[in-house]
Design a protein around this motif. Structure first.
Motif, mmCIF file in Angstrom:
data_model
loop_
_atom_site.group_PDB
_atom_site.id
_atom_site.type_symbol
_atom_site.label_atom_id
_atom_site.label_comp_id
_atom_site.label_asym_id
_atom_site.label_seq_id
_atom_site.Cartn_x
_atom_site.Cartn_y
_atom_site.Cartn_z
ATOM 1 N N PRO A 164 0.985 -1.481 0.059
ATOM 2 C CA PRO A 164 -0.013 -0.014 0.093
ATOM 3 C C PRO A 164 0.875 1.291 0.063
ATOM 4 C CG PRO A 164 -0.682 -1.613 1.737
ATOM 5 C CD PRO A 164 0.676 -2.124 1.197
ATOM 6 N N GLN A 165 0.035 2.272 -0.161
ATOM 7 C CA GLN A 165 0.970 3.822 -0.023
ATOM 8 C C GLN A 165 1.270 3.843 1.136
ATOM 9 O OE1 GLN A 165 1.497 6.596 -1.891
ATOM 10 N NE2 GLN A 165 2.318 7.389 -0.133
ATOM 11 N N PRO A 166 2.612 3.898 1.439
ATOM 12 C CA PRO A 166 3.037 4.130 3.000
ATOM 13 C C PRO A 166 2.915 5.586 3.441
ATOM 14 C CG PRO A 166 5.085 4.152 1.475
ATOM 15 C CD PRO A 166 3.663 4.048 0.464
ATOM 16 N N PHE A 167 2.772 5.515 4.768
ATOM 17 C CA PHE A 167 2.870 7.001 5.490
ATOM 18 C C PHE A 167 4.435 7.135 5.490
ATOM 19 C CE2 PHE A 167 1.408 9.265 9.542
ATOM 20 C CZ PHE A 167 1.465 10.665 9.074
ATOM 21 N N ASN A 168 4.866 8.157 4.689
ATOM 22 C CA ASN A 168 6.378 8.518 4.367
ATOM 23 C C ASN A 168 6.665 9.359 5.812
ATOM 24 O OD1 ASN A 168 6.842 6.798 2.350
ATOM 25 N ND2 ASN A 168 5.719 8.075 0.891
ATOM 26 N N LEU A 169 7.108 9.068 6.705
ATOM 27 C CA LEU A 169 7.101 10.019 7.636
ATOM 28 C C LEU A 169 8.420 10.990 7.485
ATOM 29 C CD1 LEU A 169 6.609 7.587 10.774
ATOM 30 C CD2 LEU A 169 5.245 9.711 10.241
ATOM 31 N N TRP A 170 8.351 11.993 7.972
ATOM 32 C CA TRP A 170 9.469 13.191 7.668
ATOM 33 C C TRP A 170 9.810 13.169 6.102
ATOM 34 C CZ3 TRP A 170 10.600 9.394 11.466
ATOM 35 C CH2 TRP A 170 9.968 9.906 12.784
ATOM 36 N N MET A 171 9.304 12.719 5.269
ATOM 37 C CA MET A 171 9.554 12.788 3.540
ATOM 38 C C MET A 171 9.032 14.184 3.283
ATOM 39 S SD MET A 171 9.371 10.132 0.733
ATOM 40 C CE MET A 171 9.204 10.350 -1.091
ATOM 41 N N ASN A 172 9.802 14.980 2.590
ATOM 42 C CA ASN A 172 9.380 16.483 2.301
ATOM 43 C C ASN A 172 9.264 16.495 0.844
ATOM 44 O OD1 ASN A 172 9.341 19.218 2.030
ATOM 45 N ND2 ASN A 172 11.654 19.576 3.006
ATOM 46 N N GLU A 182 8.192 18.611 -5.466
ATOM 47 C CA GLU A 182 9.709 18.528 -5.577
ATOM 48 C C GLU A 182 10.060 17.265 -4.543
ATOM 49 O OE1 GLU A 182 11.781 22.649 -6.031
ATOM 50 O OE2 GLU A 182 10.315 22.910 -4.621
ATOM 51 N N TRP A 183 11.231 17.040 -4.584
ATOM 52 C CA TRP A 183 11.966 15.904 -3.566
ATOM 53 C C TRP A 183 13.015 16.702 -2.684
ATOM 54 C CZ3 TRP A 183 10.013 10.726 -4.325
ATOM 55 C CH2 TRP A 183 9.242 10.578 -5.466
ATOM 56 N N LEU A 184 12.786 16.995 -1.469
ATOM 57 C CA LEU A 184 13.642 17.650 -0.535
ATOM 58 C C LEU A 184 13.969 16.916 0.515
ATOM 59 C CD1 LEU A 184 12.090 21.187 -0.849
ATOM 60 C CD2 LEU A 184 13.663 20.367 -2.606
ATOM 61 N N ALA A 185 15.190 17.296 1.220
ATOM 62 C CA ALA A 185 15.482 16.636 2.288
ATOM 63 C C ALA A 185 14.640 17.019 3.628
ATOM 64 C CB ALA A 185 16.945 17.173 2.704
ATOM 65 N N PRO A 186 14.474 16.220 4.482
ATOM 66 C CA PRO A 186 13.536 16.369 5.714
ATOM 67 C C PRO A 186 13.784 17.502 6.427
ATOM 68 C CG PRO A 186 14.254 13.956 5.837
ATOM 69 C CD PRO A 186 15.274 15.040 4.807
#
Lengths: 230, 230
Positions: A164-172, A182-186
């Motif tokens: 399933p779609q995860p809960f991507n904790l701290w993913m920015n 955009e894909w950035l650092a936490p």
């Protein structure tokens, strides 16, 4: 059209390779010692049983690490935290402290009780998988969150049909006004944690994301920690 | 915690009820007559085979109707258009004309070739399902897009294990700067269409969304139409 050199398995429950996750469950069936802090080693996954009423604390030990997180109904893994259903219930893209987390059967499986971080998490991006790394130019196996989920479940004798779609904790992953992303650092700091309270008997799976090609883990995948509280 | 009066089926491939969708396939195996315009009746679903290189045109006949749309690999229904993967490839929340549509194996299954509407579609919200309507206070069965998908596939002898996140054509779910969302009526006009070109042999499933409690279909669910072009 196809991605070269990757076999496409048509049962999505099977890992496309393996790592130490398969051999290092926290216990034979995933039952934790209450109050004990466990490590999810860098690039690996862990599964843990959390009973209804218990709370799992997931800690971003170094502050720069994304933790892909899944929550399954322990009795029926076909029911799981589903963000396409959770978003419809919350009328939000990202849950905040106090929000229920809904399953694909539109029942609350858990509640996000506490979040000491700025609340920047992701619910839009699939777990990284071997196909993703092949598309990014990686030759051979690369640790990945999808396989970590499958292997962490297998390590405690369980199997889910899909990832399933995860809960991507701290993913920015900011969403810009034109709906590009955009894909950035936490933006979290060392020691930030979330407390998630189970509202059913659950299996929680976490993967310390091994993404080291784009900067979502500050290009340095590290461990995270978790503790189940009574 | 649980929703009263709804049995929770733990095989997500089964419909929780039925409507005429089950008895009205466009043909025994979903093969269309090329160039013929078919109707997806209000509150119902249809499945159609679209071969690699063919294009399906889906038309918002009245302009106010949402069409939940799924695309499966015809040879392996475990591979399907997956927005959590598609978003990661596009770096966008909503595909635009010219964009490939990626599967859960991160392969392009189709391309959104043309979009005559303003491009307001949704990729964040699960198909409506019986649980949704029960939560909204409906007693008894209510037509729903999840069952329409299952029934439309069953009508041509197919079955998918899960109900993937649909491409909710013309569904108007704005994301606000605080990442909250709203549910609004479509901004498309009568006759707007999208052309989607298959890049694999596909089964496309469409549901003319029966949501009549919140205003996403202007509170008046109507039919849509489709045509497969050579």
């Amino acid at each position: 059209m196809s991605t070269p050199h990757v076999e496409h398995h048509h049962d999505n429950s099977h890992a496309l390779g393996e790592n130490a996750t398969l051999r290092e469950p926290i216990s034979a069936d995933g039952t934790p010692e209450i109050g004990k802090t466990y490590t999810v080693p860098a690039r690996n996954g862990r599964a843990v049983r959390v009973k209804s009423g218990q709370t799992i604390r997931i800690t971003n030990t170094h502050g720069t690490q994304v933790c892909d997180t899944w929550i399954f109904n322990a009795d029926h893994l076909d029911e799981f935290l589903s963000f396409e259903h959770a978003r419809a219930s919350l009328d939000k893209v990202i849950p905040q402290a106090g929000d229920p987390l809904m399953t694909n059967h539109r029942r609350p499986i858990a509640e996000l009780v506490t979040d000491t971080s700025p609340g920047v998490h992701d619910t839009l991006m699939a777990a990284c998988d071997l196909y993703r790394y092949k598309n990014l130019g990686v030759a051979g196996y690369h640790d990945n969150c999808a396989d970590n989920m499958r292997l962490a479940l297998k390590a405690i004798g369980m199997r889910a049909r899909e990832v399933p779609q995860p809960f991507n904790l701290w993913m920015n992953i900011p969403i810009k006004p034109d709906y590009s992303i955009e894909w950035l650092a936490p933006v979290s700091k060392a020691g930030d944690y979330v407390d998630i309270k189970a509202l059913m008997d659950c299996v929680v799976v976490m993967s310390a994301c091994p993404q080291d090609i784009i900067p979502i883990n500050a290009l340095n995948p590290l461990e995270v920690e978790f503790t189940v509280l009574a």
